[in-house]
Design an enzyme around this catalytic site. Structure first.
Site, PDB file in Angstrom:
ATOM      1  N   ARG A 103     -11.482   9.350   6.889  1.00 52.55           N
ATOM      2  CA  ARG A 103     -11.005   8.282   6.015  1.00 52.55           C
ATOM      3  C   ARG A 103      -9.501   8.079   6.215  1.00 52.55           C
ATOM      4  NH1 ARG A 103     -12.702   3.860   3.090  1.00 52.55           N
ATOM      5  NH2 ARG A 103     -11.967   3.837   0.936  1.00 52.55           N
ATOM      6  N   THR A 376     -17.720  -3.845   7.537  1.00 50.77           N
ATOM      7  CA  THR A 376     -18.010  -2.402   7.539  1.00 50.77           C
ATOM      8  C   THR A 376     -19.307  -2.226   8.311  1.00 50.77           C
ATOM      9  OG1 THR A 376     -16.835  -1.994   5.478  1.00 50.77           O
ATOM     10  CG2 THR A 376     -18.462  -0.349   6.083  1.00 50.77           C
ATOM     11  N   ASN A 396     -12.421  -2.023   6.226  1.00 49.07           N
ATOM     12  CA  ASN A 396     -12.484  -2.639   4.907  1.00 49.07           C
ATOM     13  C   ASN A 396     -12.849  -4.114   4.993  1.00 49.07           C
ATOM     14  OD1 ASN A 396     -12.600  -2.533   2.145  1.00 49.07           O
ATOM     15  ND2 ASN A 396     -10.470  -3.103   1.876  1.00 49.07           N
ATOM     16  N   SER A 448     -17.058   3.826  -1.204  1.00 51.16           N
ATOM     17  CA  SER A 448     -18.477   3.805  -1.595  1.00 51.16           C
ATOM     18  C   SER A 448     -19.393   4.108  -0.411  1.00 51.16           C
ATOM     19  CB  SER A 448     -18.852   2.426  -2.143  1.00 51.16           C
ATOM     20  OG  SER A 448     -18.058   2.106  -3.252  1.00 51.16           O
TER      21      SER A 448
END
Ligand code: DON
Length: 570
Positions: A103, A376, A396, A448
C-alpha cells in the site's frame, strides 16, 4: 447488466474450459493439488502475460508479478507501478499464508491538514488531481519482494512481458476510452500524461496504440536492479523532481524508506468454509468477518429471499459502522481486531437486527461512507501445485492523479484521498473517516481492497474485485453464493446490492431486485437507490478438490479474461 450478453460470454468461457478439462484431466482427482492452473484478470494481455510465465516454469507468485506488471502497462486507469495494492499469497507446500502489503504511504512531509485551505475547508480535488495527491508507491517494492521470497524465476524474467507491452504498445478499446473521457480534463492538464494517454490532447480512437517507452525503461531498471531501480538512483531522482515540479512533496528519503510489510491475513469461519482476506490497512477482512459472523447466527437457508436480503443488508450496515470508527493503518493506530471479529461482538450485533424492519443508521453512532466504480483491478491465480494469489491493486481514481513525472512513464496514484482529509467531509468515494484514518507522515491510507481465499474440504476459491467501498460487499455476495454451491461464473455475474451504514440507503444494480423484493424491502423500511450503472469487475477461480476441475471466470461487466490450462514443471 445486459443479462443475455453476460450469460453468453460466461457460458462460452466455461464451455471452452470444460471441454479442455475433460480432455486433459486425470481419472482420479488428487485433492492435494489441482494439476491445472488458472488465471483470471481484468485484461486479456495481462492474463496472457501470466500464462507465458507459467508456461516458462514459473509458479503462481511469478505469474502474479507478471500479471501485476502487465496490468500496470495495459490498464493505466486501474493500477500501476506508481500505485500499490495487497497481494494475498498461499504457498501450497507448507500452507503458509501471508498478505504482502504494498500500500502507498503518505510522504514524510505530509500533514493532517494538507488538503485544507486557510479557513480549514477542504480544497476541492487537491487530494485527487495532480502530484500532491500521490502517496509513495508500493507496487515496485511488492513485485521485487514477491519474486525474491516466493518466486522460482528471476524478477527480470517475470517483468519481460510487461516491458514488451510497454515498448510495443497496446490498442485502445471502448473501456479505455470511457475512463479516459471521465478524466480527460485532468489528463489534458499534464502535458506528460496527455502525451502518453491521449492522442493530440483528446481521447484516442479505438485501435490507437498506446506506446510507453519511458515506462518500459523504468520497468527495465526494476528488472535489472530490483527495488533500487525505482526507489534509488536516476528513476527516483526523476520521480522526485517531477513530483516537486508538479506541487508535490516527495523526497528521495521517502522513496528510499519505502518498505512492504508482510501481514497476517484475517481469517473467519462460515458454514464450513474458511475465509482468508485482507487485514488492516485494508478494512476488507475485518468487515467480511463481521458480516459473516453476524450471518452465521441466522439459518439463512430457511429465510425467504426478501428476509435473506434484509439480514445481509443489516449485517453490511453494522460492519461498515465499525469500519468508519475503528479502522486505519495498524502501524499507527491500535485496532481492536480480535474484538471486532469475535463471535460475541457479532452476536450482540445480530441480536439488534429485527427481521421485519430496518435499524435506521441514525440510531447507531458512526461516520459516512460511499461508492466506487470500476477502476482499480483484481486478479486471481492458481498454479498446478496449489499455490495461489489473490491481488487487488490500485492507483485509486481512474488514471490516478493524472500526472506523470517527466521521463519516468510512471503515472502517479491519488491514494492520499483514501485518508480522511477532515472529519465529516467526504472523499471522492463519499468516505468520511475517523481519527484512525487521519493523515500522518509515513502512514498508509485505509483501503477497502479485499483479495480473498475461500477454502473447504471440497474446494478452494480465489476472488476479489475493484469498486471502492462496495468491494467488500461484492466479495460478501460472492462468498454467500459459493456457500450456496454456485461456481465462479455465478459469483462474477450476480446482480449486486450494497449498504454502507451511511448514507442509509440500499444501493443496487438495475437488475438486482424484482418487484416483489423491492416491495418487501421497502415495507421493512429500507430506502432503495437503483444505480444507473453496474459496478465491479470480479475475477474468480474455483478448484473442486473432489472432481479435480478448475473453473475461472471474469466479470461480464469488464473486458477481463480467465483461462485454465495444464502446465508441467520443467
Ligand atoms: O483502496 C481503496 O479502497 C480504493 N483506493 C479503491 C478504489 C477503487 O476500487 C476504485 N474503483 N473502482
Amino acid at each position: 447488466m445486459n443479462a443475455a450478453r453476460s450469460k453468453l460470454r460466461t457460458g462460452l468461457r466455461c464451455g471452452a474450459f470444460l471441454l479442455f478439462v475433460f480432455c486433459v484431466f486425470p481419472t482420479v482427482a488428487d485433492t492435494s493439488r489441482p494439476a491445472l492452473a488458472a488465471i483470471a484478470s481484468a485484461h486479456p494481455l495481462a492474463t496472457q502475460a501470466g500464462m507465458e510465465i507459467l508456461a516458462d516454469g514459473g509458479n503462481a507468485f511469478d505469474a502474479a508479478v507478471a500479471v501485476s506488471a502487465a496490468l500496470a502497462v495495459v490498464e493505466p486507469y486501474s493500477s500501476g507501478i506508481g500505485g500499490g495494492g495487497f497481494w494475498l499469497l498461499h504457498r501450497a507446500r507448507d500452507d503458509f499464508e501471508v498478505m504482502v502489503d504494498g500500500r502507498e504511504k503518505a510522504p514524510l512531509a505530509a500533514s493532517r491538514d494538507m488538503y485544507l485551505d486557510a479557513d480549514g475547508e477542504v480544497v476541492p480535488d487537491l487530494s485527487v488531481d495532480g502530484a500532491l495527491a500521490a502517496g509513495i508507491p508500493g507496487e515496485p517494492a511488492a513485485l521485487d519482494h514477491i519474486a525474491r521470497h516466493y518466486g522460482r524465476l528471476p524478477l527480470a524474467r517475470s517483468l519481460r512481458p510487461a516491458i514488451r507491452l510497454a515498448r510495443e504498445g497496446f490498442v485502445v478499446d471502448a473501456y479505455y476510452r470511457k475512463l479516459a473521457q471521465f478524466r480527460l480534463a485532468v489528463l489534458q492538464n499534464n502535458p506528460e500524461a496527455a502525451g502518453i494517454f491521449l492522442h493530440d490532447g483528446e481521447v484516442p480512437e479505438e485501435g490507437y496504440r498506446i506506446v510507453q517507452p519511458d515506462l518500459a525503461d523504468t520497468l527495465a531498471a526494476i528488472a535489472r536492479f530490483g527495488n533500487a531501480g525505482f526507489y534509488r538512483g536516476p528513476v527516483a531522482r526523476a520521480l522526485v523532481d517531477g513530483v516537486r515540479a508538479g506541487g508535490g512533496i516527495w523526497t528521495m528519503e521517502d522513496l528510499a524508506q519505502y518498505r512492504v510489510v508482510e501481514r497476517e491475513p484475517i481469517q473467519v469461519a462460515f458454514q464450513g468454509l474458511r475465509i482468508t482476506s485482507a487485514s488492516p490497512p485494508s478494512s476488507g477482512g475485518v468487515a467480511l468477518a463481521t458480516m459473516l459472523n453476524i450471518l452465521s447466527t441466522f439459518e439463512l437457508t430457511e429465510l425467504d429471499a426478501a428476509t435473506h436480503a434484509h439480514v445481509v443488508i443489516e449485517s453490511m450496515r453494522r460492519a461498515y459502522q465499525d469500519r468508519s470508527v475503528y479502522l486505519g493503518d495498524p502501524d499507527f493506530v491500535a485496532i481492536p481486531v480480535p474484538r471486532l471479529t469475535s463471535a460475541g461482538h457479532a452476536g450482540r450485533q445480530a441480536r439488534s437486527i429485527q427481521l421485519d424492519r430496518v435499524t435506521p443508521s441514525s440510531t447507531l453512532p458512526g461516520r459516512v461512507l460511499k461508492t466506487g466504480g470500476r477502476d482499480t483491478t483484481h486478479f486471481s491465480i492458481l498454479d498446478g501445485a496449489g499455490n495461489r494469489v489473490a491481488a487487488t491493486l490500485s492507483v485509486n481514481y481512474p488514471f490516478g492523479a493524472c500526472e506523470v513525472p517527466p521521463g519516468t512513464g510512471v503515472l502517479l496514484n491519488d491514494e492520499m484521498d483514501d485518508f480522511s482529509a477532515k472529519p465529516g467531509v467526504p472523499n471522492v468515494y463519499g468516505l468520511v473517516g475517523a481519527e484512525a484514518n487521519a493523515i500522518e507522515p509515513g502512514k498508509r491510507p485505509l483501503s477497502s481492497m479485499s483479495p480473498t481465499f475461500i477454502e473447504s474440504k471440497d474446494g478452494v476459491a480465489v476472488l476479489g474485485t475493484p469498486g471502492g467501498s462496495r468491494i467488500i460487499t461484492m466479495v460478501l455476495l460472492g462468498i454467500l453464493d459459493q456457500a450456496a454451491g454456485n461456481k465462479p461464473d455465478s459469483w462474477v455475474s450476480l446482480p449486486r446490492y450494497h449498504h454502507q451504514y451511511l448514507p442509509d440507503t440500499v444501493q443496487h444494480e438495475p437488475d438486482a431486485f424484482d418487484a416483489d423484493m423491492i416491495k418487501s424491502l421497502t415495507l421493512r423500511g429500507h430506502t432503495l437507490k437503483q444505480l444507473n450503472a453496474e459496478y465491479g469487475n470480479m475475477q474468480a477461480i474455483y478448484w473442486d478438490r473432489n472432481t479435480g476441475q478448475v473453473f475461472a471466470a471474469s466479470d461480464p461487466r469488464g473486458i477481463g479474461d480467465s483461462r485454465v490450462g495444464l502446465f508441467r514443471r520443467r
